[in-house]
Design a protein around this motif. Structure first.
Motif, PDB file in Angstrom:
ATOM      1  N   THR A  42      32.307  11.642  47.463  1.00 56.23           N
ATOM      2  CA  THR A  42      31.538  11.732  48.577  1.00 56.23           C
ATOM      3  C   THR A  42      31.943  12.992  49.411  1.00 56.23           C
ATOM      4  N   TYR A  43      30.608  13.034  49.978  1.00 52.14           N
ATOM      5  CA  TYR A  43      30.288  13.707  50.943  1.00 52.14           C
ATOM      6  C   TYR A  43      30.162  14.474  52.319  1.00 52.14           C
ATOM      7  N   GLN A  44      31.126  15.654  52.813  1.00 53.43           N
ATOM      8  CA  GLN A  44      31.968  15.843  53.993  1.00 53.43           C
ATOM      9  C   GLN A  44      31.107  17.477  55.367  1.00 53.43           C
ATOM     10  N   GLU A  45      31.422  16.671  56.011  1.00 56.53           N
ATOM     11  CA  GLU A  45      30.633  17.674  56.675  1.00 56.53           C
ATOM     12  C   GLU A  45      31.867  17.952  58.021  1.00 56.53           C
ATOM     13  N   PHE A  46      31.649  19.630  58.194  1.00 55.60           N
ATOM     14  CA  PHE A  46      32.944  20.401  59.032  1.00 55.60           C
ATOM     15  C   PHE A  46      32.462  21.394  60.013  1.00 55.60           C
ATOM     16  N   LYS A  47      32.824  22.110  60.241  1.00 51.56           N
ATOM     17  CA  LYS A  47      32.683  22.698  61.822  1.00 51.56           C
ATOM     18  C   LYS A  47      32.403  24.432  60.368  1.00 51.56           C
ATOM     19  N   SER A  48      32.952  24.313  59.753  1.00 56.38           N
ATOM     20  CA  SER A  48      32.854  25.681  58.827  1.00 56.38           C
ATOM     21  C   SER A  48      33.138  25.522  57.230  1.00 56.38           C
ATOM     22  N   SER A  49      32.819  23.695  57.022  1.00 53.81           N
ATOM     23  CA  SER A  49      32.966  23.584  55.599  1.00 53.81           C
ATOM     24  C   SER A  49      31.822  22.464  55.611  1.00 53.81           C
ATOM     25  N   TYR A  50      31.508  22.245  54.172  1.00 50.23           N
ATOM     26  CA  TYR A  50      30.440  21.377  53.676  1.00 50.23           C
ATOM     27  C   TYR A  50      30.815  21.200  52.152  1.00 50.23           C
ATOM     28  N   GLY A  51      30.844  19.861  51.528  1.00 47.42           N
ATOM     29  CA  GLY A  51      31.048  19.889  50.477  1.00 47.42           C
ATOM     30  C   GLY A  51      31.019  18.648  49.592  1.00 47.42           C
ATOM     31  N   TRP A  52      31.212  18.074  48.040  1.00 46.10           N
ATOM     32  CA  TRP A  52      31.072  16.971  47.730  1.00 46.10           C
ATOM     33  C   TRP A  52      32.239  17.565  47.581  1.00 46.10           C
ATOM     34  N   GLN A  53      33.498  15.775  47.565  1.00 46.41           N
ATOM     35  CA  GLN A  53      34.965  16.344  47.404  1.00 46.41           C
ATOM     36  C   GLN A  53      35.262  15.029  46.890  1.00 46.41           C
ATOM     37  N   GLU A  54      35.698  14.718  45.806  1.00 49.96           N
ATOM     38  CA  GLU A  54      36.401  13.830  44.388  1.00 49.96           C
ATOM     39  C   GLU A  54      36.931  12.933  45.484  1.00 49.96           C
ATOM     40  N   GLU A  55      35.978  11.522  45.290  1.00 52.16           N
ATOM     41  CA  GLU A  55      37.454  10.618  46.311  1.00 52.16           C
ATOM     42  C   GLU A  55      38.116  10.178  45.668  1.00 52.16           C
ATOM     43  N   ILE A  56      38.350   9.226  44.585  1.00 52.16           N
ATOM     44  CA  ILE A  56      38.950   8.342  43.973  1.00 52.16           C
ATOM     45  C   ILE A  56      38.246   7.985  42.304  1.00 52.16           C
ATOM     46  N   THR A  57      39.228   7.950  40.990  1.00 53.17           N
ATOM     47  CA  THR A  57      38.793   7.759  39.780  1.00 53.17           C
ATOM     48  C   THR A  57      38.826   6.426  39.591  1.00 53.17           C
ATOM     49  N   VAL A  58      37.974   5.690  39.750  1.00 50.23           N
ATOM     50  CA  VAL A  58      37.225   4.121  39.939  1.00 50.23           C
ATOM     51  C   VAL A  58      37.744   3.596  38.519  1.00 50.23           C
ATOM     52  N   GLU A  59      37.513   4.369  36.706  1.00 45.92           N
ATOM     53  CA  GLU A  59      38.783   3.950  35.856  1.00 45.92           C
ATOM     54  C   GLU A  59      38.230   5.206  34.712  1.00 45.92           C
ATOM     55  N   GLU A  60      39.065   5.582  34.203  1.00 45.10           N
ATOM     56  CA  GLU A  60      38.960   5.897  32.927  1.00 45.10           C
ATOM     57  C   GLU A  60      39.268   5.887  31.662  1.00 45.10           C
ATOM     58  N   GLY A  61      38.533   6.247  31.275  1.00 42.63           N
ATOM     59  CA  GLY A  61      38.279   5.374  29.118  1.00 42.63           C
ATOM     60  C   GLY A  61      37.134   4.855  28.936  1.00 42.63           C
ATOM     61  N   VAL A  62      36.485   4.925  30.038  1.00 38.75           N
ATOM     62  CA  VAL A  62      34.817   4.014  29.278  1.00 38.75           C
ATOM     63  C   VAL A  62      34.070   4.431  28.397  1.00 38.75           C
TER      64      VAL A  62
ATOM     65  N   LEU B 119      29.709  10.398  36.704  1.00 41.65           N
ATOM     66  CA  LEU B 119      30.299  10.257  35.099  1.00 41.65           C
ATOM     67  C   LEU B 119      31.202  11.091  34.598  1.00 41.65           C
ATOM     68  N   GLU B 120      31.936  11.378  34.090  1.00 44.07           N
ATOM     69  CA  GLU B 120      32.650  12.532  34.018  1.00 44.07           C
ATOM     70  C   GLU B 120      33.259  12.871  32.539  1.00 44.07           C
ATOM     71  N   LEU B 121      32.811  13.382  31.667  1.00 47.22           N
ATOM     72  CA  LEU B 121      33.569  13.899  30.343  1.00 47.22           C
ATOM     73  C   LEU B 121      34.438  14.216  30.092  1.00 47.22           C
ATOM     74  N   ALA B 122      36.118  13.051  29.505  1.00 44.61           N
ATOM     75  CA  ALA B 122      36.684  13.688  29.992  1.00 44.61           C
ATOM     76  C   ALA B 122      37.208  14.139  28.474  1.00 44.61           C
ATOM     77  N   ASN B 123      36.632  15.229  27.956  1.00 40.48           N
ATOM     78  CA  ASN B 123      37.342  16.247  27.433  1.00 40.48           C
ATOM     79  C   ASN B 123      36.302  17.615  27.349  1.00 40.48           C
ATOM     80  N   SER B 124      36.029  17.704  28.546  1.00 38.76           N
ATOM     81  CA  SER B 124      35.112  18.656  28.063  1.00 38.76           C
ATOM     82  C   SER B 124      35.886  20.412  27.960  1.00 38.76           C
ATOM     83  N   PRO B 125      35.166  21.128  27.471  1.00 39.81           N
ATOM     84  CA  PRO B 125      35.393  22.313  27.495  1.00 39.81           C
ATOM     85  C   PRO B 125      35.848  23.516  28.719  1.00 39.81           C
ATOM     86  N   ASP B 126      35.371  23.089  29.446  1.00 43.34           N
ATOM     87  CA  ASP B 126      36.358  23.451  31.100  1.00 43.34           C
ATOM     88  C   ASP B 126      36.609  22.117  31.926  1.00 43.34           C
ATOM     89  N   LYS B 127      37.769  22.193  32.144  1.00 43.88           N
ATOM     90  CA  LYS B 127      38.610  21.149  32.707  1.00 43.88           C
ATOM     91  C   LYS B 127      37.567  21.040  34.469  1.00 43.88           C
TER      92      LYS B 127
END
Length: 460
Positions: free
Chosen positions: A301-321, A350-358
């Motif tokens: 989700t994209y959120q904006e506040f008075k002093s900050s803004y940005g993309w935040q990970e909200e939920i993991t829909v499913e793993e092991g896809v 879509l996020e790689l489960a075994n990326s070299p840098d978590k």
């Protein structure tokens, strides 16, 4: 090493477009040159000249104990790009008697001794191959994936070596593929024109952010770009075992508005408060083919506040896809739990489960979309059935409270479509609505019946 013929003490020429030989040439080029540069490269014609077991001047060609050099050059082209492949199998002498070489060995020649390189075809603009000062080392050093092999791109402004370069000149740039990426990060960046080893730690520094890299081949490595909230040029630095090795390459950050890698099928359904069916998404599996692991489907989700803004990970829909290129989700199983008023806009990732840098994983992003189906249950309970109209009014009031000074920062709109297309210094096509997009059925979703839309290249 590519040798099409093998005859005693001979010089042979070959121009026949034999499939096996051309395939070998293409394989050597693809291994050493960046993926983007050779994605569609396939040799149409090649000229090979081989010097097999050649003795030095004044040496006895029939006397077997005399030292023999074996080497080859191949010129390959697909009609647009051209490469020279130099192969040095055995180099044991550097000059004949007339150059000061010893009679029995051919070693110790005075200057000018034997050299290897490329010129402009008229005897000018000589480029020495990257083998150092001793020609006798040319068969154990390299500018490719293999010892004794040197691959140069001839279609560039000047001959450009590729692959793992033993004697890498300080002026030789790294090659990044691609050399730009979105602010959202997660895109793979292939680094070539350097030497890599599985036993050494590879890191990439994007501006001030350092991420872990991975070994691909002796001449290639891969890093996934981190998230940035900026639209600018940043310096790229390659680190080997924690030491900054190369720092001269520039990486360009582009806005989040780019060709999205995750396609949301039936955008009307995705933007509905109550979708009529499961939500479907597609992607190209090759975009995540650097790893063989599984994927996680996530909602940001994209959120904006008075002093900050940005993309935040909200939920993991499913793993092991699996990386099949197709996925469906049931929106009724995903419901916002808290601060739902601030989560009206988001994206599927879509996020790689075994990326070299978590902390900087490989990711593919969808286009931003309204998350009415995600917040509806909570806001319906808290605000009532008219929550969409209330949210719209609240947004208008909040925006007005901040003032309208940003209006003066906007570029004047172009007066015509011709000006909008031609003024590339100030305007870029809107990826959601432009005349070049003939494939996307959701083109101009928010601007019905529009022919072409542009955005100011400068943010307000």
């Amino acid at each position: 090493m590519i040798f099409d013929r093998d005859k005693e003490a001979s010089v042979t020429y070959s121009t026949a477009p034999r499939e096996r030989f051309l395939s070998q040439v293409d394989s050597a080029i693809h291994e050493s040159v960046s993926k983007a540069a050779t994605a569609r490269y396939s040799s149409k014609n090649a000229l090979a000249v081989s010097w097999n077991k050649i003795s030095f001047f004044s040496g006895n060609p029939d006397h077997i104990p005399y030292p023999r050099n074996t080497f080859q050059v191949i010129i390959s082209t697909d009609g647009e790009s051209t490469y020279a492949v130099f192969n040095y199998k055995t180099i044991v002498w550097d000059g004949g008697l007339a150059s000061g070489g010893r009679a029995n060995t051919g070693i110790g020649a005075d200057s000018p001794h034997a050299q290897a390189g490329i010129n402009a075809g008229n005897g000018e603009g000589f480029t020495n191959l990257a083998y150092g000062s001793n020609i006798l080392d040319i068969d154990i050093e390299q500018a490719s994936e293999s010892e004794g092999q040197y691959i140069y791109e001839l279609s560039a402004d000047s001959p450009r070596p590729h692959g793992c370069v033993s004697r890498r000149p300080a002026s030789m740039p790294l090659l990044l593929s691609p050399s730009s990426g979105p602010m959202t990060g997660g895109n793979p960046v292939e680094i070539s024109n350097a030497c890599f080893s599985r036993s050494k730690t590879i890191q990439c520094k994007f501006g001030t952010q350092v991420v872990k890299g991975m070994f691909l081949r002796p001449s290639k490595a891969l890093c996934y770009a981190p998230v940035f909230y900026a639209n600018k040029e940043i310096k790229f630095t390659l680190l080997i075992d924690g030491v900054e090795v190369y720092t001269k390459e520039t990486f360009y950050l582009t806005s989040v508005f780019q060709p999205y890698k995750v396609d949301l099928v039936n955008l009307d359904n995705w933007n509905a408060i109550k979708p009529s069916d499961n939500l479907e998404m597609r992607w190209e599996p090759k975009e995540l083919s650097h790893h063989r692991g599984t994927l996680s489907v996530k909602l940001f989700t994209y959120q904006e506040f008075k002093s900050s803004y940005g993309w935040q990970e909200e939920i993991t829909v499913e793993e092991g896809v699996g990386n099949s290129g197709h996925y469906k989700l049931d929106p009724s199983t995903l419901n916002c739990q808290d601060r739902c008023k601030e989560k009206a806009v988001g994206a599927l990732v879509l996020e790689l489960a075994n990326s070299p840098d978590k902390n900087s994983p490989g990711r593919l992003w969808s286009r931003p979309l309204a998350l009415g189906w995600f917040v509806n249950q909570k806001l319906d309970r808290v605000m009532g059935k008219t929550w969409p109209a209330q949210m719209c009014y609240n947004w208008f009031v909040e925006d007005s409270r901040e003032g309208l000074g940003w209006l003066s920062e906007l570029e004047d709109c172009p007066c015509s479509k011709d000006q909008a297309i031609g003024d590339i210094g100030r305007f870029v096509p809107d990826p959601g609505c432009n005349m070049y997009n003939k494939v996307d059925v959701a083109n101009c979703y928010y601007h019905k019946r529009a022919e072409h839309c542009v955005r100011s290249i400068w943010p307000s």
